[in-house]
Design an enzyme around this catalytic site. Structure first.
Site, PDB file in Angstrom:
ATOM      1  N   HIS A   1     -30.544  17.972  68.594  1.00  8.82           N
ATOM      2  CA  HIS A   1     -31.191  16.635  67.867  1.00  8.82           C
ATOM      3  C   HIS A   1     -32.326  17.155  67.100  1.00  8.82           C
ATOM      4  O   HIS A   1     -32.628  18.087  66.949  1.00  8.82           O
ATOM      5  CB  HIS A   1     -31.541  15.657  69.180  1.00  8.82           C
ATOM      6  CG  HIS A   1     -32.582  16.510  69.796  1.00  8.82           C
ATOM      7  ND1 HIS A   1     -32.518  17.235  70.743  1.00  8.82           N
ATOM      8  CD2 HIS A   1     -34.162  16.162  69.514  1.00  8.82           C
ATOM      9  CE1 HIS A   1     -33.924  17.662  71.321  1.00  8.82           C
ATOM     10  NE2 HIS A   1     -34.882  17.314  70.561  1.00  8.82           N
TER      11      HIS A   1
ATOM     12  N   HIS B   1     -36.017  19.895  62.351  1.00  4.86           N
ATOM     13  CA  HIS B   1     -35.173  21.066  62.801  1.00  4.86           C
ATOM     14  C   HIS B   1     -34.232  20.822  64.033  1.00  4.86           C
ATOM     15  O   HIS B   1     -34.643  19.724  64.730  1.00  4.86           O
ATOM     16  CB  HIS B   1     -36.266  22.164  62.970  1.00  4.86           C
ATOM     17  CG  HIS B   1     -37.068  22.039  64.165  1.00  4.86           C
ATOM     18  ND1 HIS B   1     -38.322  21.402  64.041  1.00  4.86           N
ATOM     19  CD2 HIS B   1     -36.883  22.396  65.668  1.00  4.86           C
ATOM     20  CE1 HIS B   1     -38.768  21.309  65.334  1.00  4.86           C
ATOM     21  NE2 HIS B   1     -37.850  21.958  66.357  1.00  4.86           N
TER      22      HIS B   1
END
Length: 184
Positions: free
Chosen positions: A42, A128
């Site tokens: 995620h 990220h």
């Protein structure tokens, strides 16, 4: 049990599968203590930590209101990197190309959580996808070596959903979606 909550951009299953295939190529040469389960991939938008239900409910209502008119948008994977020491990073991550919509949505989520009473990390948002934690190889880590195996540039996906996740420490996968907000 001490549990944590966070808002995150949900990744589509095909991108999770792609990233998992990449990590499978890296595992034998780059020993990390923990490789994340593909279901756990995620992009964190706001880490809430442990919080009372009333505070979470207030934040969720605010976030839902702020994102009510948001539409889906495209993101592209853009490289791989690490956080921590170059020779022994604590995080190996996949990046995404800078996309202003992602930063706008993250700010709406962050501000909504602060307005609800959360004290959040003030570090700048660095989108990220965490792939692995705690390098434990005997020889120094080589990001260049990782990049020779894992070229993550150009894969793209549609960002369509944000979720409030709960962490289940010690479980694999570790994160559970407890509420989702779909973009239009």
């Amino acid at each position: 049990m001490n549990t944590h909550f966070f808002f995150a951009l949900v990744l589509p299953d095909d991108i999770k599968a792609y990233l998992y295939a990449v990590t499978e190529q890296l595992k034998s040469e780059f020993p990390f203590k923990k490789w994340l389960h593909p279901a756990d991939y995620h992009i964190t938008m706001a880490f809430l930590g442990n919080a009372p239900d009333s505070l979470k409910k207030d934040a969720l209502e605010r976030v839902e209101r702020e994102l009510a008119d948001e539409t889906s948008f495209e993101l592209k994977l853009d490289g791989i990197g690490g956080f921590g020491k170059n020779e022994s990073p604590r995080i190996l991550w996949a990046g995404v190309q800078k996309q202003e919509r992602l930063f706008t949505i993250q700010k709406k989520i962050y501000d909504s959580c602060v307005e609800a009473g959360f004290e959040l990390d003030k570090k700048p948002f660095k989108p990220h996808i965490t792939l692995a934690r705690k390098y434990e190889g005997e020889s120094p880590f080589s990001l260049e070596g990782v990049r020779q195996i894992a070229n993550l540039e150009g894969e793209h996906f549609e960002a369509v959903q944000v979720a409030l996740y709960q962490t289940h420490l010690g479980a694999f996968p570790s994160y559970e979606k407890i509420f989702t907000i779909n973009f239009q």
